[in-house]
Design a protein around this motif. Sequence first.
Motif, PDB file in Angstrom:
ATOM      1  N   VAL A 184      17.612  22.436  41.266  1.00  0.00           N
ATOM      2  CA  VAL A 184      16.996  23.483  40.443  1.00  0.00           C
ATOM      3  C   VAL A 184      16.239  24.454  41.341  1.00  0.00           C
ATOM      4  O   VAL A 184      15.345  24.038  42.091  1.00  0.00           O
ATOM      5  CB  VAL A 184      16.010  22.888  39.407  1.00  0.00           C
ATOM      6  N   LEU A 185      16.586  25.723  41.276  1.00  0.00           N
ATOM      7  CA  LEU A 185      15.823  26.751  41.991  1.00  0.00           C
ATOM      8  C   LEU A 185      14.542  27.001  41.214  1.00  0.00           C
ATOM      9  O   LEU A 185      14.562  27.512  40.099  1.00  0.00           O
ATOM     10  CB  LEU A 185      16.653  28.027  42.111  1.00  0.00           C
ATOM     11  N   MET A 186      13.422  26.617  41.815  1.00  0.00           N
ATOM     12  CA  MET A 186      12.135  26.664  41.121  1.00  0.00           C
ATOM     13  C   MET A 186      11.240  27.736  41.707  1.00  0.00           C
ATOM     14  O   MET A 186      10.865  27.666  42.884  1.00  0.00           O
ATOM     15  CB  MET A 186      11.400  25.328  41.307  1.00  0.00           C
ATOM     16  N   SER A 187      10.879  28.704  40.885  1.00  0.00           N
ATOM     17  CA  SER A 187       9.814  29.627  41.277  1.00  0.00           C
ATOM     18  C   SER A 187       8.540  29.041  40.677  1.00  0.00           C
ATOM     19  O   SER A 187       8.556  27.956  40.121  1.00  0.00           O
ATOM     20  CB  SER A 187      10.101  31.004  40.707  1.00  0.00           C
ATOM     21  N   GLY A 188       7.456  29.733  40.744  1.00  0.00           N
ATOM     22  CA  GLY A 188       6.259  29.222  40.088  1.00  0.00           C
ATOM     23  C   GLY A 188       6.140  29.740  38.656  1.00  0.00           C
ATOM     24  O   GLY A 188       5.126  29.525  38.011  1.00  0.00           O
ATOM     25  N   GLY A 189       7.204  30.416  38.164  1.00  0.00           N
ATOM     26  CA  GLY A 189       7.112  31.100  36.865  1.00  0.00           C
ATOM     27  C   GLY A 189       7.284  30.182  35.674  1.00  0.00           C
ATOM     28  O   GLY A 189       7.282  28.961  35.800  1.00  0.00           O
ATOM     29  N   TYR A 190       7.448  30.787  34.503  1.00  0.00           N
ATOM     30  CA  TYR A 190       7.590  30.027  33.265  1.00  0.00           C
ATOM     31  C   TYR A 190       9.000  29.459  33.087  1.00  0.00           C
ATOM     32  O   TYR A 190       9.179  28.406  32.486  1.00  0.00           O
ATOM     33  CB  TYR A 190       7.301  30.922  32.056  1.00  0.00           C
ATOM     34  N   ASP A 191       9.993  30.206  33.566  1.00  0.00           N
ATOM     35  CA  ASP A 191      11.364  29.900  33.164  1.00  0.00           C
ATOM     36  C   ASP A 191      11.959  28.682  33.872  1.00  0.00           C
ATOM     37  O   ASP A 191      12.522  27.799  33.224  1.00  0.00           O
ATOM     38  CB  ASP A 191      12.267  31.112  33.424  1.00  0.00           C
ATOM     39  N   SER A 192      11.862  28.661  35.195  1.00  0.00           N
ATOM     40  CA  SER A 192      12.578  27.598  35.907  1.00  0.00           C
ATOM     41  C   SER A 192      12.068  26.187  35.576  1.00  0.00           C
ATOM     42  O   SER A 192      12.898  25.270  35.495  1.00  0.00           O
ATOM     43  CB  SER A 192      12.618  27.868  37.413  1.00  0.00           C
ATOM     44  N   PRO A 193      10.767  25.957  35.331  1.00  0.00           N
ATOM     45  CA  PRO A 193      10.376  24.595  34.926  1.00  0.00           C
ATOM     46  C   PRO A 193      10.989  24.194  33.580  1.00  0.00           C
ATOM     47  O   PRO A 193      11.354  23.033  33.390  1.00  0.00           O
ATOM     48  CB  PRO A 193       8.849  24.671  34.825  1.00  0.00           C
ATOM     49  N   HIS A 210      12.234  25.221  46.288  1.00  0.00           N
ATOM     50  CA  HIS A 210      11.372  26.400  46.167  1.00  0.00           C
ATOM     51  C   HIS A 210      11.418  27.202  47.471  1.00  0.00           C
ATOM     52  O   HIS A 210      11.171  26.663  48.552  1.00  0.00           O
ATOM     53  CB  HIS A 210       9.933  25.968  45.882  1.00  0.00           C
ATOM     54  N   CYS A 211      11.758  28.491  47.337  1.00  0.00           N
ATOM     55  CA  CYS A 211      11.757  29.386  48.490  1.00  0.00           C
ATOM     56  C   CYS A 211      10.484  30.225  48.441  1.00  0.00           C
ATOM     57  O   CYS A 211      10.057  30.642  47.371  1.00  0.00           O
ATOM     58  CB  CYS A 211      12.971  30.314  48.444  1.00  0.00           C
ATOM     59  N   HIS A 212       9.891  30.470  49.600  1.00  0.00           N
ATOM     60  CA  HIS A 212       8.638  31.232  49.591  1.00  0.00           C
ATOM     61  C   HIS A 212       8.529  32.076  50.859  1.00  0.00           C
ATOM     62  O   HIS A 212       9.254  31.835  51.837  1.00  0.00           O
ATOM     63  CB  HIS A 212       7.441  30.285  49.493  1.00  0.00           C
ATOM     64  N   GLY A 293      19.192  39.747  30.835  1.00  0.00           N
ATOM     65  CA  GLY A 293      18.463  40.975  30.531  1.00  0.00           C
ATOM     66  C   GLY A 293      16.955  40.842  30.548  1.00  0.00           C
ATOM     67  O   GLY A 293      16.235  41.782  30.239  1.00  0.00           O
ATOM     68  N   GLN A 294      16.432  39.661  30.933  1.00  0.00           N
ATOM     69  CA  GLN A 294      14.976  39.479  30.882  1.00  0.00           C
ATOM     70  C   GLN A 294      14.269  40.392  31.869  1.00  0.00           C
ATOM     71  O   GLN A 294      13.244  40.987  31.554  1.00  0.00           O
ATOM     72  CB  GLN A 294      14.630  38.025  31.187  1.00  0.00           C
ATOM     73  N   VAL A 295      14.792  40.461  33.059  1.00  0.00           N
ATOM     74  CA  VAL A 295      14.294  41.425  34.044  1.00  0.00           C
ATOM     75  C   VAL A 295      15.514  42.154  34.594  1.00  0.00           C
ATOM     76  O   VAL A 295      16.652  41.729  34.405  1.00  0.00           O
ATOM     77  CB  VAL A 295      13.512  40.731  35.194  1.00  0.00           C
ATOM     78  N   SER A 297      16.883  42.355  37.320  1.00  0.00           N
ATOM     79  CA  SER A 297      17.807  41.657  38.222  1.00  0.00           C
ATOM     80  C   SER A 297      18.779  40.757  37.456  1.00  0.00           C
ATOM     81  O   SER A 297      19.769  40.312  38.016  1.00  0.00           O
ATOM     82  CB  SER A 297      17.019  40.831  39.233  1.00  0.00           C
ATOM     83  N   GLN A 298      18.523  40.509  36.177  1.00  0.00           N
ATOM     84  CA  GLN A 298      19.328  39.540  35.434  1.00  0.00           C
ATOM     85  C   GLN A 298      20.316  40.204  34.471  1.00  0.00           C
ATOM     86  O   GLN A 298      20.364  39.895  33.284  1.00  0.00           O
ATOM     87  CB  GLN A 298      18.411  38.532  34.727  1.00  0.00           C
ATOM     88  N   THR A 299      21.093  41.130  35.012  1.00  0.00           N
ATOM     89  CA  THR A 299      22.193  41.725  34.245  1.00  0.00           C
ATOM     90  C   THR A 299      23.471  40.949  34.553  1.00  0.00           C
ATOM     91  O   THR A 299      23.525  40.211  35.537  1.00  0.00           O
ATOM     92  CB  THR A 299      22.413  43.181  34.673  1.00  0.00           C
TER      93      THR A 299
HETATM   94  P1  ATP Z   1      10.644  32.307  36.569  1.00  0.00           P
HETATM   95  O1  ATP Z   1       9.717  32.457  35.448  1.00  0.00           O
HETATM   96  O2  ATP Z   1      11.325  30.981  36.610  1.00  0.00           O
HETATM   97  O3  ATP Z   1      10.001  32.670  37.883  1.00  0.00           O
HETATM   98  P2  ATP Z   1      11.534  34.949  36.341  1.00  0.00           P
HETATM   99  O4  ATP Z   1      11.586  35.455  34.976  1.00  0.00           O
HETATM  100  O5  ATP Z   1      10.365  35.307  37.178  1.00  0.00           O
HETATM  101  O6  ATP Z   1      11.775  33.383  36.342  1.00  0.00           O
HETATM  102  P3  ATP Z   1      13.155  35.815  38.481  1.00  0.00           P
HETATM  103  O7  ATP Z   1      11.943  35.938  39.316  1.00  0.00           O
HETATM  104  O8  ATP Z   1      14.111  36.947  38.412  1.00  0.00           O
HETATM  105  O9  ATP Z   1      12.863  35.458  36.993  1.00  0.00           O
HETATM  106  O10 ATP Z   1      13.934  34.542  38.963  1.00  0.00           O
HETATM  107  C1  ATP Z   1      15.109  34.113  38.331  1.00  0.00           C
HETATM  108  C2  ATP Z   1      15.405  32.699  38.759  1.00  0.00           C
HETATM  109  O11 ATP Z   1      15.633  32.671  40.168  1.00  0.00           O
HETATM  110  C3  ATP Z   1      14.264  31.750  38.519  1.00  0.00           C
HETATM  111  O12 ATP Z   1      14.270  31.247  37.209  1.00  0.00           O
HETATM  112  C4  ATP Z   1      14.533  30.678  39.539  1.00  0.00           C
HETATM  113  O13 ATP Z   1      15.544  29.789  39.086  1.00  0.00           O
HETATM  114  C5  ATP Z   1      15.077  31.473  40.718  1.00  0.00           C
HETATM  115  N1  ATP Z   1      13.971  31.827  41.627  1.00  0.00           N
HETATM  116  C6  ATP Z   1      13.222  32.931  41.624  1.00  0.00           C
HETATM  117  N2  ATP Z   1      12.318  32.917  42.598  1.00  0.00           N
HETATM  118  C7  ATP Z   1      12.492  31.745  43.264  1.00  0.00           C
HETATM  119  C8  ATP Z   1      11.886  31.116  44.392  1.00  0.00           C
HETATM  120  N3  ATP Z   1      10.862  31.696  45.039  1.00  0.00           N
HETATM  121  N4  ATP Z   1      12.335  29.913  44.805  1.00  0.00           N
HETATM  122  C9  ATP Z   1      13.361  29.317  44.169  1.00  0.00           C
HETATM  123  N5  ATP Z   1      13.974  29.863  43.102  1.00  0.00           N
HETATM  124  C10 ATP Z   1      13.561  31.047  42.638  1.00  0.00           C
END
Ligand code: ATP
Length: 404
Positions: A184-193, A210-212, A293-295, A297-299
């Motif tokens: 799972v590609l995990m950012s710190g945001g709401y969606d990926s968890p 997680h990439c940073h 379409g959320q942001v 980049s997601q087209t």
């Molecule tokens: P999220 O709330 O999960 O951060 P987001 O709405 O901010 O999602 P984006 O930032 O466009 O959307 O990221 C889309 C997806 O790309 C994320 O849901 C995640 O799966 C992956 N992603 C984004 N940033 C990272 C990161 N720093 N490391 C790993 N995966 C990432």
Amino acid sequence: MPAIRPVVVVRVHEVALKGRNRPWFMRMLRRNLAHALRGVPYADLKLRSGRALISLKDVAEWSQVRERLSHVFGVANYSLTVESGLSLDEIREAVGALLEAEGPPVGSFRVRAKRSNKEYPLISPEIERAIGADIQQRTGAPVDLRQPDQTYRVEILHDGAYVSSETIPGPGGLPVGVSGRVVVLMSGGYDSPVAAYRMMKRGCEVTLVHCHAYPFVRSTSIEKVVELAQHLGRHQPGMRLTIVPIGQAQRQIAIASEPEIRVVLYRRLMMRIAEAIALQEGAGAIVTGESLGQVSSQTLDNLRAIGAAVELPILRPLIGFDKDEIMAEAERIGTAPISRVPDDDCCTVFVPRHPTTHATIAEAEAAEAPLDVQALVGESLAQRTDFHGDPARWDVMQALAGAA
Ligand code: ATP
Ligand code: MG
């Protein structure tokens, strides 16, 4: 042997039990139950005819067990049963223990008795009246035979009596592990968890990646992801997290490419990193929290251009969800308070206000032509930090030291 024996009966969805996978399914469930119950002093955990039975040392353990079972995917429902001897006095003692563990009935109640043992000296209505009077006397709760708020069940077998009340719905889904592993590609945001939770609920073990861009940006996202791993680790024995610094690779991408396409290139880099880790981990797919379409980049075009960088299937469990729906789920599963903390998104490093919304694969490949993409992946992965096991023991400082 003590006079009463409290047992938690855990039931699974019948449909999940069909076919040859049943023993495997139940073994995984048992493993996950043991993980969820770590630290709880229960006496025994065993499988019996499509159910799991957890014997408690004391009914006082029930409230803790009850909370823990709500994290175990594959559990359809569960209830506390107190086993006792056959005499009315012993059954009353079992009822007393049940009331002590669960509290008095909320509102009205009734008692339903069933005799599998037809030689029992009392018939069912007599048992119902005797036990009903006892509960009424102990709690003062009113009896309602037609529409009670709670029903107590007494079962008379040959070797003992069983008293139970509430059946609590479990989380459903499939036991973590029966569907294989995903990265799972995990950012710190709401969606990926939330995406990770969804995949775990469908029986997948997850490796979080997680990439940073630390130390070019703050370390907050790393700290959040470790905390998210700990939270999600309630559902999975042996959590795994890999933290990969990509700031230097991003800098090289930024030097070589036009600003508008950089987000797409960063994402392609993350995909390749995730794929390399997936192959090492034996994972069958890459999961993201993307939603159409959320942001910008997601087209569809960008998702295609990003996905074309790898061969493994990319699963996007949230693709058809609104942000509101995702946020509501994040609240429900408890990841929202962690995701809410402000952090720095590494994908906004060296990126213009209006990145491209319609990248093509050809454009992405042309933009990458001056770069040695495999070297960027290799250099990033060489600086990775892996965490395995119990997230409560993970040391964020160690990850930061490795990343700096
Ligand atoms: P999220 O709330 O999960 O951060 P987001 O709405 O901010 O999602 P984006 O930032 O466009 O959307 O990221 C889309 C997806 O790309 C994320 O849901 C995640 O799966 C992956 N992603 C984004 N940033 C990272 C990161 N720093 N490391 C790993 N995966 C990432
Ligand atoms: Mg994000």
